[in-house]
Enzyme design. Structure first.
Site, PDB file in Angstrom:
ATOM      1  N   SER A 123       0.764  -1.222  -0.054  1.00 30.24           N
ATOM      2  CA  SER A 123       0.006   0.015   0.032  1.00 30.24           C
ATOM      3  C   SER A 123       0.721   1.428   0.200  1.00 30.24           C
ATOM      4  CB  SER A 123      -0.939  -0.088   1.056  1.00 30.24           C
ATOM      5  OG  SER A 123      -0.135   0.066   2.252  1.00 30.24           O
ATOM      6  N   GLN A 125       1.673   4.345   1.786  1.00 32.47           N
ATOM      7  CA  GLN A 125       1.660   4.596   3.373  1.00 32.47           C
ATOM      8  C   GLN A 125       2.656   5.499   3.860  1.00 32.47           C
ATOM      9  OE1 GLN A 125       3.922   0.753   4.960  1.00 32.47           O
ATOM     10  NE2 GLN A 125       2.598   0.069   3.596  1.00 32.47           N
ATOM     11  N   HIS A 127       4.509   6.151   7.734  1.00 32.74           N
ATOM     12  CA  HIS A 127       4.394   5.679   9.412  1.00 32.74           C
ATOM     13  C   HIS A 127       4.647   6.783  10.310  1.00 32.74           C
ATOM     14  CE1 HIS A 127       5.337   1.699   7.551  1.00 32.74           C
ATOM     15  NE2 HIS A 127       6.403   2.212   7.229  1.00 32.74           N
ATOM     16  N   LYS A 150       8.319   4.289  13.413  1.00 31.33           N
ATOM     17  CA  LYS A 150       8.721   3.320  12.487  1.00 31.33           C
ATOM     18  C   LYS A 150       9.461   3.703  11.464  1.00 31.33           C
ATOM     19  CE  LYS A 150       6.946  -0.899   9.914  1.00 31.33           C
ATOM     20  NZ  LYS A 150       5.954  -1.324   9.115  1.00 31.33           N
ATOM     21  N   GLU A 152      12.435   3.186   8.934  1.00 28.85           N
ATOM     22  CA  GLU A 152      12.978   2.117   8.495  1.00 28.85           C
ATOM     23  C   GLU A 152      13.898   2.235   7.318  1.00 28.85           C
ATOM     24  OE1 GLU A 152       9.053   0.496   7.367  1.00 28.85           O
ATOM     25  OE2 GLU A 152       9.124   0.961   5.170  1.00 28.85           O
ATOM     26  N   HIS A 290       5.297   6.163   0.682  1.00 34.72           N
ATOM     27  CA  HIS A 290       5.943   5.281   0.073  1.00 34.72           C
ATOM     28  C   HIS A 290       5.161   4.215   0.135  1.00 34.72           C
ATOM     29  CE1 HIS A 290       6.489   4.226   4.493  1.00 34.72           C
ATOM     30  NE2 HIS A 290       6.826   2.825   3.991  1.00 34.72           N
ATOM     31  N   ARG A 309      -2.378   3.818   5.971  1.00 33.26           N
ATOM     32  CA  ARG A 309      -2.591   3.581   4.627  1.00 33.26           C
ATOM     33  C   ARG A 309      -3.384   4.428   3.813  1.00 33.26           C
ATOM     34  NH1 ARG A 309      -2.718  -1.395   7.201  1.00 33.26           N
ATOM     35  NH2 ARG A 309      -1.031  -2.836   6.960  1.00 33.26           N
ATOM     36  N   LYS A 315      -6.987  -3.339   2.506  1.00 38.39           N
ATOM     37  CA  LYS A 315      -7.113  -2.918   3.941  1.00 38.39           C
ATOM     38  C   LYS A 315      -7.832  -1.589   4.313  1.00 38.39           C
ATOM     39  CE  LYS A 315      -3.335  -6.007   4.848  1.00 38.39           C
ATOM     40  NZ  LYS A 315      -1.836  -6.057   5.587  1.00 38.39           N
TER      41      LYS A 315
END
Length: 436
Positions: A123, A125, A127, A150, A152, A290, A309, A315
């Protein structure tokens, strides 16, 4: 000495030996539908070797989780006959984290280590940062299962594709003139009306235009999105008979095939299309839009599973939250090549204190020393076999699929006994200890 005292003494000696050697982990797998089927997946092969599980050729294997997050815990055999979760084991032996990590993060491992095998786009999304993560977890704990941020890092195992961050203002102008379906969708007669009149305020106005268009696309009705995508597909399929489509146009057609009638397909025009070669990495901070598209990678992040998302997904979508949190920074993201530590090892240092990743590829009979560090490490062996020797006399055999936890202050040596031994180490970012 009484028999019970002797038993306790021997048990304590055994416990100390355990704390001074690498510990083997059994890790969790996630079978999301965007994963790669069967033994074509890095995740499937590594999970099977790590756990002894059979690979189902019809199952999607998406993520291998290594760490203490409750959604995908790792387990350690503490050699007392019990298989405990790594989180529980650390809580009983907190010294393995080192004083500085223990003081900063308590009894938690501050990073989560993963392998991803992606066959279908994830998706669009972002964070949340720490403040928003706490608020979302408090208000919607069933959706946002922890209160941590989050950030990453994705390190490519294969050729890897992603969308990351907003396109530059120059690229935005080009999109406005070459994708008429976007202008029509957001209620414009032509591209000119969206472009700034005042040259002095051009950048500021274009940023506002980008934010407005992105928002309107994601908030458009499904009927409008269907109409726009139908026109877009018709136009691009006609034009590809006359010219070579751009990489972004080809990508959009691929995404539409995976997620028909999804607003994220059109929104992809406004995000950077990034292609990583093996050994290159992409760093994603809080609130950055991203989407991972295709390929396999090593991923490391702060210990969290918070995802907001907005597109390319079946979802739950929290579009308003995502739009309120997004960073407005434009331009192509930095591709990390890593820093050479020695002839075999490359280190990837993101601007986040929770983690760093080392990539090590050893030819046959070669050895490399990983110096003692003040925090814990996780080791993942991707291919090959060899030995690991730490601060105890005996060596352990290691091979593809092995995953180890190493306590703080443990120097260790890896020696290859195959044509190529390929491993990854995750640990707390070195800059954290330097600044401490």
């Amino acid at each position: 000495m009484e028999q019970s005292q002797i038993q306790n003494h021997n048990l304590e000696k055994k416990r100390r030996r355990v704390l001074n050697k690498p510990l083997r982990l059994r890790c969790s797998v996630q079978n999301y539908n965007w994963g790669i089927l069967g033994n074509k997946s890095y995740v499937a092969r590594l999970f099977s070797l790590n756990s002894g599980s059979h690979i189902d050729p019809d199952e999607s294997y998406a993520e291998l989780w290594i760490g203490t997050h409750e959604s995908g815990p790792s387990f350690v055999d503490d050699q007392f006959g019990c298989l405990n979760s790594l989180k529980e084991w650390i809580s009983k032996n907190p010294d393995v984290l080192g004083d500085q990590v223990l003081k900063k993060w308590g009894g938690e491992l501050p990073f989560l280590f993963k392998v991803l095998s992606i066959n279908q786009a994830l998706s669009i999304q972002a964070h949340p940062d720490k403040e928003l993560a706490r608020a979302l977890h408090k208000s919607q704990p069933s959706l946002y299962k922890d209160d941590n941020h989050k950030p990453e890092l994705a390190l490519a195992l294969t050729e890897f594709e992603a969308l990351c961050g907003f396109i530059s203002l120059k690229d935005l102008r080009n999109v406005l003139f070459t994708v008429p379906e976007i202008i029509e969708l957001v209620g414009g007669a032509d591209a000119e009306q969206w472009l700034p009149v005042n040259e002095m305020d051009k950048n500021h106005e274009l940023e506002a235009v980008l934010e407005s268009i992105f928002s309107q696309i994601l908030l458009s009705s499904k009927d409008k999105i269907c109409q726009s995508l139908s026109k877009l597909k018709w136009r691009l399929n006609l034009e590809k008979k006359k010219r070579q489509l751009t990489d972004k146009e080809k990508l959009v057609l691929r995404l539409e095939g995976q997620y028909p009638a999804d607003a994220g397909v059109i929104a992809a025009f406004l995000l950077n299309y990034v292609k990583l070669n093996r050994g290159e990495a992409l760093c994603i901070g809080a609130n950055e839009p991203h989407a991972y598209i295709y390929g396999e990678c090593i991923e490391c992040m702060a210990t969290s599973d918070n995802v907001v998302r907005a597109g390319l997904t079946s979802k739950h979508r929290d579009i308003q939250t995502l739009l309120s949190m997004l960073k407005r920074r434009q331009g192509f993201p930095e591709i990390l090549q890593g820093l050479s530590l020695n002839q075999y090892t490359t280190r990837y240092l993101p601007p986040f204190e929770e983690f760093e990743v080392d990539r090590c590829i050893l030819p046959e009979a070669a050895s490399v020393v990983f110096p003692s560090v003040p925090g814990p490490s996780l080791l993942l062996f991707i291919s090959g076999n060899g030995t690991i020797g730490a601060s105890v006399p005996e060596e352990q055999m290691v091979e593809e699929g092995d995953i180890l936890f190493l306590p703080a202050y443990m120097e260790f040596t890896i020696t290859s006994e195959s044509k190529e031994l390929h491993l990854y180490r995750a640990g707390v970012n070195s800059s954290f200890f330097q600044a401490y």
